[in-house]
Design an enzyme around this catalytic site. Structure first.
Site, PDB file in Angstrom:
ATOM      1  N   GLU A   1       0.940  -1.234  -0.078  1.00 13.35           N
ATOM      2  CA  GLU A   1      -0.018   0.134  -0.135  1.00 13.35           C
ATOM      3  C   GLU A   1       0.886   1.175  -0.235  1.00 13.35           C
ATOM      4  O   GLU A   1       1.575   1.658   1.069  1.00 13.35           O
ATOM      5  CB  GLU A   1      -0.990   0.026   1.141  1.00 13.35           C
ATOM      6  CG  GLU A   1      -1.858   1.244   1.425  1.00 13.35           C
ATOM      7  CD  GLU A   1      -2.655   1.187   2.548  1.00 13.35           C
ATOM      8  OE1 GLU A   1      -3.128   2.512   2.817  1.00 13.35           O
ATOM      9  OE2 GLU A   1      -2.597   0.166   3.240  1.00 13.35           O
TER      10      GLU A   1
ATOM     11  N   HIS B   1      -2.777   9.721  -1.009  1.00 18.63           N
ATOM     12  CA  HIS B   1      -2.778   8.494  -1.840  1.00 18.63           C
ATOM     13  C   HIS B   1      -2.708   8.610  -3.246  1.00 18.63           C
ATOM     14  O   HIS B   1      -2.161   7.866  -4.029  1.00 18.63           O
ATOM     15  CB  HIS B   1      -4.087   7.915  -1.379  1.00 18.63           C
ATOM     16  CG  HIS B   1      -4.298   7.136  -0.027  1.00 18.63           C
ATOM     17  ND1 HIS B   1      -3.820   5.721  -0.167  1.00 18.63           N
ATOM     18  CD2 HIS B   1      -4.437   7.308   1.077  1.00 18.63           C
ATOM     19  CE1 HIS B   1      -3.657   5.378   1.023  1.00 18.63           C
ATOM     20  NE2 HIS B   1      -4.054   6.338   1.843  1.00 18.63           N
TER      21      HIS B   1
END
Length: 402
Positions: free
Chosen positions: A101, A396
């Site tokens: 991630e 992100h």
């Protein structure tokens, strides 16, 4: 290879089972290659990356894996320095995190800079135990209560029997002993040293049950009843704890909140109330936190912990309060099964990651638990700061999408 090609044909036809291959090959490596080629044959996939590793699979087959075909590679990043003021972990630590991630390691790293700026996070272990709870069937509720009373009166005998199976495990209590109809659920609670201890307490409980069944005629239906509660989210574990129960806390002046987290004390406390408390309550969550699972998962994968215990480790409560203008921030992890010996910790990459933190081997599990607690706090604090500042999506976009 002609012989191996014949083995693969038999596997495809179902004339040979995967676990039988070792009987037809010269060594473990050859057996691994045959299984992998069989997987390629039936799937059409090219498994060249599964074959690239330095792990000793012959050693791993003795306790960690069956029918191996290779290894999975997960990127490992380093976060730190994480400054901890613990009873067992003191000073600066660099923490290996295995994850795919994007933005996670960067986020934890930002939280680490806060711990450094304020002189550290205080971490304490407030409980330490491992549990196994069988299910027993009696003939009636009356008989179930008699068995319950027998357990309560004969704890010493149960303790002696269970501890005869291990040098490290100690039976602390059998509690609660829950009666449902004619079914009985006694929860055996142990300490297990530096081992996570699930196998240890299973064997020890089985030995104690030999005495129980002999003396009471109780019928044991299963050694695990789900009251343990192992590898499942559970209100019981949230309240009672399991594995290590860890609390980490930190006090952050408002200027550090603004400089490092780009937000305010008031904003973080408001997000914590609305998201972690009310949001978790209305959704029926058992974890009143933002993302413990991220840090627990990345640490567990890096250090060879039982990955199924990520479910338990993700339970917990985050608090954020204004205290004389400062931010008081804490994470409570009631259910953290950990090990620094045994299981997957002996795998080569896991050992190296544990060694980075100076916790591999006996005598280090509480130090490791405090590092885990500090890491969770760092990651949780950073995400709460990002949410309060409105930066989550941007982070992100920049780091998670390449």
């Amino acid at each position: 290879m002609a012989g191996n090609e014949e083995i693969i044909k038999k596997l495809v036809k179902g004339e040979l089972k995967l676990h039988q291959i070792d009987n037809y090959t010269e060594n473990t490596q050859e057996a691994v290659e045959v299984r992998r080629k069989f997987a390629e044959e039936i799937s059409g996939a090219n498994l060249k990356h599964l074959s690239q590793h330095s792990m000793d699979l012959e050693k791993a087959m003795k306790r960690n894996i069956e029918n191996p075909i290779g290894t999975v590679q997960i990127p490992v990043g380093l976060a730190g320095p994480l400054h901890i003021n613990g009873e067992h972990a003191q000073g600066d630590f660099y923490v290996p995190l295995a994850t795919s991630e994007g933005a996670l390691v960067a986020s934890v790293n930002r939280g680490c800079t806060v711990t450094k700026a304020v002189g550290g996070t205080t971490v304490r272990i407030i409980d330490d135990k491992m549990t196994r709870a069988p299910v027993i069937r009696a003939n009636s509720v009356t008989e179930a209560l008699k068995i319950k009373e027998w357990i309560e009166r004969h704890f010493i005998e149960l303790k002696e029997a269970s501890e005869s199976t291990t040098r490290h495990g100690k039976l602390l209590k059998v509690d609660p002993v829950v009666v449902v109809g004619r079914y009985l659920y006694p929860r055996f609670t142990f300490t297990t040293g530096d081992s996570m201890g699930m196998n240890m307490v299973t064997i020890a409980t089985e030995k104690a049950l030999e005495i129980l069944t002999r003396e009471t005629g109780a019928h044991v239906i299963a050694l695990s009843s789900n009251l343990c509660v192992d590898k499942k989210p559970s209100a019981l574990n949230l309240i009672e704890g399991r594995g290590k129960t860890v609390v980490a806390e930190i006090i952050i002046p408002p200027e550090i909140v603004e400089k490092k987290l780009k937000t305010t004390v008031k904003a973080i406390t408001e997000v914590n109330l609305a998201k972690n408390m009310i949001g978790s309550a209305i959704s029926g969550s058992m974890g009143f936190n933002a993302h413990y699972a991220n840090m627990i998962g990345a640490l567990f994968l890096a250090t060879g912990q039982d990955e199924a215990h990520i479910v338990e480790g993700s339970l917990g409560i985050t608090t954020a309060e204004e205290q004389n203008g400062d931010l008081y921030f804490s994470v409570t992890l009631p259910d953290l099964p950990l090990a620094t010996v045994g299981g997957g910790t002996s795998l080569e990459t896991a050992r190296e990651c544990l060694e980075i933190m100076g916790v591999y081997g006996g005598g280090n599990v509480k130090k490791f638990a405090e590092i885990v607690g500090g890491t969770v706090l760092a990651g949780e604090l950073s995400l709460m700061g990002a949410l309060a500042a409105g930066h989550l999506a941007r982070a992100h976009k920049d780091l998670g999408r390449g």
